[in-house]
Every structure is written in structure tokens, then in C-alpha cells.
Scaffold this motif. Structure first.
Motif, mmCIF file in Angstrom:
data_model
loop_
_atom_site.group_PDB
_atom_site.id
_atom_site.type_symbol
_atom_site.label_atom_id
_atom_site.label_comp_id
_atom_site.label_asym_id
_atom_site.label_seq_id
_atom_site.Cartn_x
_atom_site.Cartn_y
_atom_site.Cartn_z
ATOM 1 N N PHE A 187 5.083 14.859 4.970
ATOM 2 C CA PHE A 187 4.475 16.380 5.348
ATOM 3 C C PHE A 187 3.060 16.483 5.221
ATOM 4 O O PHE A 187 2.247 16.583 6.176
ATOM 5 C CB PHE A 187 5.251 17.543 4.619
ATOM 6 N N ILE A 188 2.636 15.928 3.822
ATOM 7 C CA ILE A 188 1.065 15.713 3.784
ATOM 8 C C ILE A 188 0.593 14.567 4.230
ATOM 9 O O ILE A 188 -0.700 14.980 4.872
ATOM 10 C CB ILE A 188 0.995 15.668 2.040
ATOM 11 N N ALA A 189 1.204 13.684 4.733
ATOM 12 C CA ALA A 189 0.731 12.592 5.506
ATOM 13 C C ALA A 189 0.485 12.995 6.887
ATOM 14 O O ALA A 189 -0.533 12.877 7.522
ATOM 15 C CB ALA A 189 1.751 11.426 5.591
ATOM 16 N N GLN A 190 1.259 13.851 7.452
ATOM 17 C CA GLN A 190 1.122 14.468 8.891
ATOM 18 C C GLN A 190 0.250 15.461 8.845
ATOM 19 O O GLN A 190 -0.460 15.661 9.761
ATOM 20 C CB GLN A 190 2.625 15.189 9.257
ATOM 21 N N LEU A 191 0.055 16.052 7.750
ATOM 22 C CA LEU A 191 -0.955 17.264 7.716
ATOM 23 C C LEU A 191 -2.419 16.520 7.673
ATOM 24 O O LEU A 191 -3.174 17.067 8.472
ATOM 25 C CB LEU A 191 -0.886 17.740 6.433
ATOM 26 N N ASN A 192 -2.406 15.448 7.273
ATOM 27 C CA ASN A 192 -3.786 14.760 7.312
ATOM 28 C C ASN A 192 -3.951 13.572 8.541
ATOM 29 O O ASN A 192 -4.824 12.871 8.343
ATOM 30 C CB ASN A 192 -4.111 13.742 5.883
ATOM 31 N N GLY A 193 -3.013 13.725 9.349
ATOM 32 C CA GLY A 193 -3.000 12.595 10.632
ATOM 33 C C GLY A 193 -3.064 11.187 9.970
ATOM 34 O O GLY A 193 -3.387 10.344 10.796
ATOM 35 N N VAL A 194 -2.407 11.196 8.845
ATOM 36 C CA VAL A 194 -2.078 9.640 8.450
ATOM 37 C C VAL A 194 -0.757 9.053 9.084
ATOM 38 O O VAL A 194 0.215 9.693 8.676
ATOM 39 C CB VAL A 194 -2.101 9.584 6.789
ATOM 40 N N SER A 195 -0.803 7.981 9.417
ATOM 41 C CA SER A 195 0.597 7.282 10.121
ATOM 42 C C SER A 195 1.110 6.227 8.969
ATOM 43 O O SER A 195 0.199 5.805 8.062
ATOM 44 C CB SER A 195 0.164 6.772 11.337
ATOM 45 N N LEU A 196 2.638 6.718 8.568
ATOM 46 C CA LEU A 196 3.003 5.736 7.579
ATOM 47 C C LEU A 196 3.657 4.435 8.153
ATOM 48 O O LEU A 196 4.453 4.612 9.071
ATOM 49 C CB LEU A 196 3.997 6.792 6.993
ATOM 50 N N ASP A 197 3.387 3.506 7.727
ATOM 51 C CA ASP A 197 3.963 2.245 8.062
ATOM 52 C C ASP A 197 5.160 1.837 7.234
ATOM 53 O O ASP A 197 5.357 2.600 6.281
ATOM 54 C CB ASP A 197 2.944 1.003 8.243
ATOM 55 N N PHE A 198 5.769 0.798 7.594
ATOM 56 C CA PHE A 198 7.161 0.408 6.821
ATOM 57 C C PHE A 198 6.646 0.383 5.289
ATOM 58 O O PHE A 198 7.515 0.768 4.439
ATOM 59 C CB PHE A 198 7.620 -0.868 7.544
ATOM 60 N N VAL A 199 5.602 -0.366 4.986
ATOM 61 C CA VAL A 199 5.494 -0.648 3.454
ATOM 62 C C VAL A 199 5.119 0.759 2.965
ATOM 63 O O VAL A 199 5.484 0.915 1.578
ATOM 64 C CB VAL A 199 3.938 -1.568 3.474
ATOM 65 N N LYS A 200 4.539 1.493 3.466
ATOM 66 C CA LYS A 200 4.128 2.833 2.875
ATOM 67 C C LYS A 200 5.453 3.632 2.719
ATOM 68 O O LYS A 200 5.612 4.625 1.813
ATOM 69 C CB LYS A 200 3.179 3.640 3.631
ATOM 70 N N ILE A 201 6.268 3.689 3.612
ATOM 71 C CA ILE A 201 7.646 4.217 3.716
ATOM 72 C C ILE A 201 8.247 3.715 2.472
ATOM 73 O O ILE A 201 8.914 4.454 1.621
ATOM 74 C CB ILE A 201 8.540 4.393 4.806
ATOM 75 N N ILE A 202 8.576 2.625 2.321
ATOM 76 C CA ILE A 202 9.152 1.754 1.106
ATOM 77 C C ILE A 202 8.621 2.369 -0.041
ATOM 78 O O ILE A 202 9.125 2.931 -1.191
ATOM 79 C CB ILE A 202 9.214 0.131 1.259
#
Ligand code: ASP
Length: 551
Positions: free
Chosen positions: A411-426
Motif C-alpha cells: 500500500f505504501i509503495a503504491q502510495l509513493n508510486g514505487v514499483s515492486l520488482d521480484f526481489v523487493k517482493i521476496i
């Protein structure tokens, strides 16, 4: 060490006598037959069923009544119309329940873990502990994955509108910030408390203050340079260090067991202490519905503008509640069913009172006493399992917290327009699982460790404020899932122990005898160690009793 002959049923399962400790059972006499919702036919059966489930029905009714009364009072002016004094009086029955439950946590956790660790033989302890930890870790990882998946699918942060620290005019609280490394170091420091007595009411925490502040002169905290303008403070804060107590109690129980006959007296002491505490719990349980009603009602009355918050953060709340519902009603029951082939919803019905208590109190620790009582008496989990696993679960197993932390991070990533790649999700999955272990079983315990995840993936920690604004609600469903995971863990372990035991095999779990005669026969002087006690067996054969060696 002198041991009880284990009581086994036809499957070789350790028999559990819920009233063996003298505690009044939740449903008495004939009611026991209608355990965990197994009813109902004729009028007589319906009556018996109602009586057996009276407490559950009362607790669920209390939650509903709390919401209705809370909304009613809110509609007629709310907290402002009541005024501070009357608001305190209004919430007093709830406050009393919290005090009663908190009062019981310390003796319950310490005594049950010492007794539990001492009554499991070391190899069984290792195996049971390893299975429990594996279950806790896997289910927490699953919950995290579910949280990330739902947040990516529903995108709660994309259309979110907030300005100047307010949502629809309602101000949100400030977020605490802390370095990731300091959070982990504090976790480890708390595992090894420097003082056991102060661990009963204090926890170590690192904080920061400006060099110009008076803090270092006015407090007893230790301090060191942090950077050019700040100092780092290490303080003992208000709040039980339950993690330290859990670790100490387990290790102490194992040490007592190693002592053999010399440790027996102390084990019996802790077992008796624990049994007496459980009697108190069974009395407190009947007060729980009243307390829960007022806890829920007061919270609703205190809310400022619930509607605005819901409009602003509705999607985020939906994501969390939906995730908790899926995990609590589908994932955990399915795992339980696959391994036990038993009806998981009957199991859930059996723990309905603690689940409602979790909702009312937002605290896994406060729910622990009632959970122990219910899984033992309603769901047939033996004392050895429940009293060992549940305190550990209440401290380290937080499926609900991990799930909501993942939703919050995305939610906070979307709020700040940051896209989450695979490494970030893990990274989010792994850190959420790890940080949920460090979350305390208290209200808002999970939000405090959310900063670890945000720091790990480089998201702004200040945005926790949005999560805090609705934590009063999300935290409740979170706590329900946290304690439900512990209970299913205990149920699964019970089933594992049942299945791995055959009538002929040596019991894995050995119950340290509580009913030992208090006047041991003195040893013959030539037998040496005067501390080694010997007891007469049923046939008066003293030698038969001295059977377990010091491990
Ligand atoms: N309130 C939760 C509990 O006691 C912890 C959390 O905030 O997630 O289990």
C-alpha cells in the motif's frame, strides 16, 4: 525421576482429564458430551447444547451488543456528550477485564512453560518444538504471500488521497521511526534480559534524541553518540518482556528436568501454580462477555469520524480484512483438515470465546489464558501440548500481523508510486515473516515492527501514519488470526502426537507426577546422595519407582 503411568485411550493417546486439576470445566457434567458445538435434536438436546455453548454464545452476543451500544452512544453525541469522566466510567468494565487478563499472563506463561518443558522428554521436546516452529513459520509465510497478492491485485494505494497528515479532515497519529539494525538488536537483547524481575514489567528499547535535549541527564537510560546532532538512548520501557521470559522459562524447564529427582519438587510447584492459575482463568472467563462488550463499545464511542477514515482508507481496510478472512476461514482450516482429517470449523467453534476476546482486547497475550482453557477443554488438546505451544505461539507466531504488514508495505509503495520488482517482493515476504516474530502480542504491536519492512525495501517510514489511523480496526482482525494460528498449531501437534504413538510404544510425553506422596521414603545411607528420593511403588516396592535417569 518418578513418573505417572501415562493414561492412554484405545489409540494410545494420552488421556486428558479436563478437570484433573480441580478447575471447573467450561461446560460441566452432561454438557461435556455436547463439546464444541456437536448438537442438536430434541428439545432436551437443544437445551444441553445451549448450556454447553453458553459462554461462546454470550461472548459473541457481547461483541454484537458492544457494536450496537457503541454506535448508539456515538449517534447521541459520542465521547463529547459523555465527557471525560463518564467516558472512563463507561469503559471501566472493559478496563477491568484487561487488568484481570494481564494479571494472569505472567504466572501463566512462566509456570506453564517451565512445567511444559520439564514434562516433555528432551527428544520429544525437540521434535514437538521443531514441528511447531515449522508450522508457525510456514503459515506466517503463507499469510505474507496472501497479503502481498491481495494488495497487488486490489491496489489499495493507487487511488488513495491524503493531504497534510489528514484523511478527510481527520488527523492521523505520528509514526515512530527506528533503524532496522537497532530493531533486530533490541529483539535479541530482549531474548536475553539482564534482569529477570524487571523483565516482568520492562522491555529494552532503543530510541534517539537530539544532543541538545536534556534526556541524557534526566533519564536512567544508557546513551551513546549516534551522529553529529543525535544521541542514541537505550532504555528499559514499560511493558512485559514476554519473549525473554518465554526463553528463560523453556530453558529453565529443561534444566529442571535434567536435575532428575532433585528438580521434581520444583516442577511440582510450577505445575500446581499453573493449575491454580487455570482455575482463576475459568472464573475470569465468565466475566469476559461483560468486559468485551464495554471494550468494543468504548472504542466505537472514542472514534472521531469513522466514516471519513473509511472513505479514505476503505480499500486498504478491505484488503486486510479480506486477507484475514481468507487465511482464518480457508487456509488455516484447510491445513488442519489435510493433516488431521477432522472438522476444522468444529475446532474453531471450540475457541470462539478466545477469538472474541482477541477481537475485544487486540492482544494475543491477554487472550492466552482463555485460549489455553478452551483448547484443552473444548478441543481435547492435552495440557502438555497446549501449555508448551500456546505461550510460544502467542509470542512468536503472528500470521495476522505478517499479512497486514505485507498489505501495508505494498500500500505504501503504491502510495509513493514505487514499483515492486521480484526481489523487493521476496524481501517484503521474508522481512514480514521475521518482523512478525518480533511483534509483541499487545495492541498495535505489529505496526511498531512495520518500519523494519519499509526500511528493508526503501519505503518512507513516515507513511506508517496512514496505517496507524485504522489500526484500531485492522489490529483486531489481526489478533484473531494470530491466536487462531496458535490454536490450530496446538491442534495439529496433538494430532501428530496421537498418530506417532502406538499403545505399545513408550510415551513421548511424560507427565511429571503431581500426586506423589509427600513423605518420601528415606534412602538407605549406603545409597549415597541424600537428595535422591525414593518412593514406594504400588506394591510397596521402593525400587520400582526410581526409574527415570537424569538426562
Ligand atoms: N495486536 C496483535 C496481537 O496482540 C499484534 C499486532 O499488532 O499485530 O497479536
Amino acid at each position: 525421576m518418578v513418573v505417572d503411568p501415562p493414561k492412554t485411550d484405545t489409540k494410545g493417546v494420552m488421556a486428558v482429564d479436563p478437570t484433573a486439576n480441580g478447575a471447573p470445566a467450561l461446560g460441566s457434567g452432561e454438557d461435556q458430551g455436547a463439546k464444541a458445538g456437536g448438537c442438536c435434536g430434541s428439545w432436551d438436546q437443544v437445551r444441553r447444547c445451549l448450556r454447553a455453548n453458553l459462554l461462546v454464545l454470550l461472548t459473541v452476543a457481547a461483541v454484537v451488543a458492544g457494536v450496537v451500544i457503541g454506535l448508539g452512544v456515538s449517534a447521541s453525541g459520542g465521547a463529547e456528550a459523555l465527557g471525560p469522566a463518564r467516558l472512563i466510567a463507561f469503559g471501566f468494565p472493559g478496563e477491568l477485564l484487561l487488568r484481570l487478563l494481564k494479571m494472569i499472563i505472567l504466572p501463566l506463561v512462566v509456570c506453564s512453560l517451565i512445567g511444559g518443558a520439564a514434562s516433555l522428554d528432551p527428544s520429544a521436546l525437540g521434535r514437538v518444538g521443531a514441528w511447531a516452529l515449522l508450522f508457525f513459520m510456514l503459515t506466517t509465510l503463507l499469510a505474507s504471500a496472501l497479503g502481498v497478492g491481495l494488495a497487488l491485485a486490489l491496489k489499495p494505494g493507487v487511488a488513495f488521497t491524503a493531504n497534510n497528515g489528514t484523511i478527510g479532515g481527520t488527523s492521523v497519529p505520528k509514526a515512530p521511526t527506528k533503524e532496522v539494525l537497532d530493531s533486530f538488536l533490541d529483539l535479541v537483547r530482549n531474548i536475553f534480559p539482564s534482569n529477570l524481575v524487571s523483565a516482568a514489567f520492562r522491555t529494552y528499547a532503543t530510541s534517539y534524541a537530539s544532543k541538545t535535549s536534556e534526556t541524557k541527564q534526566t533519564t536512567s537510560c544508557s546513551w551513546r553518540e549516534y551522529n553529529a546532532t543525535m544521541i542514541q538512548l537505550g532504555c528499559e520501557e514499560e511493558g512485559m518482556n514476554i519473549l525473554g521470559l518465554v526463553v528463560f522459562a523453556i530453558v529453565f524447564g529443561v534444566a529442571l528436568r535434567k536435575l532428575g529427582p532433585e528438580g521434581e519438587l520444583l516442577i511440582r510447584f510450577f505445575n500446581s501454580f499453573n493449575d491454580a492459575t487455570m482455575v482463576l482463568v475459568s472464573w475470569i472467563m465468565w466475566y469476559a462477555p461483560v468486559g468485551i462488550l464495554f471494550l468494543v463499545a468504548r472504542k466505537i464511542v472514542e472514534m472521531e469520524d469513522v466514516r471519513q477514515v473509511f472513505i479514505g482508507l476503505g480499500k486498504y481496510i478491505l484488503c486486510c480484512l479480506l486477507g484475514h478472512a481468507i487465511h482464518g476461514l480457508l487456509v488455516l482450516p484447510l491445513i488442519y483438515f489435510i493433516f488431521t482429517r477432522k472438522n476444522p470449523y468444529r475446532f474453531l467453534w471450540g475457541i470462539m470465546t478466545p477469538l472474541a476476546t482477541a477481537f475485544g482486547t487486540s492482544s494475543s497475550s491477554a487472550t492466552l489464558p482463555l485460549m489455553m482453557k478452551c483448547v484443552e477443554e473444548k478441543n481435547g488438546v492435552s495440557k502438555h501440548i497446549s501449555r508448551f505451544i500456546l505461550p510460544i505461539g502467542a509470542t512468536v507466531n503472528m500470521d495476522g500481523a505478517a499479512l497486514f504488514q505485507c498489505v501495508a508495505a505494498v500500500f505504501i509503495a503504491q502510495l509513493n508510486g514505487v514499483s515492486l520488482d521480484f526481489v523487493k517482493i521476496i524481501t517484503i515476504l521474508v522481512t514480514a515473516t521475521a518482523s512478525s516474530v518480533g511483534a509483541a502480542g499487545i495492541p498495535a504491536g505489529g505496526v511498531l515492527t512495520l518500519s523494519i519492512i519499509l526500511e528493508a525495501v526503501g519505503l518512507p517510514v513516515k507513511d506508517i501514519t496512514w496505517v496507524l489511523a485504522v489500526d484500531w480496526l485492522v489490529d483486531r482482525s489481526c489478533t484473531i488470526i494470530n491466536v487462531e494460528g496458535d490454536a490450530f498449531g496446538a491442534g495439529l501437534l496433538q494430532s501428530y502426537v496421537d498418530r506417532t504413538k502406538t499403545p505399545s510404544s513408550e510415551p513421548e510425553l511424560i507427565h511429571v507426577k503431581n500426586e506423589m506422596p509427600l513423605s518420601p521414603l528415606p534412602l538407605a545411607p549406603e545409597e549415597g546422595n541424600p537428595l535422591l528420593k525414593q518412593y514406594r511403588g504400588p506394591a510397596g516396592d521402593a525400587a520400582t519407582c526410581e526409574k527415570e535417569s537424569v538426562m
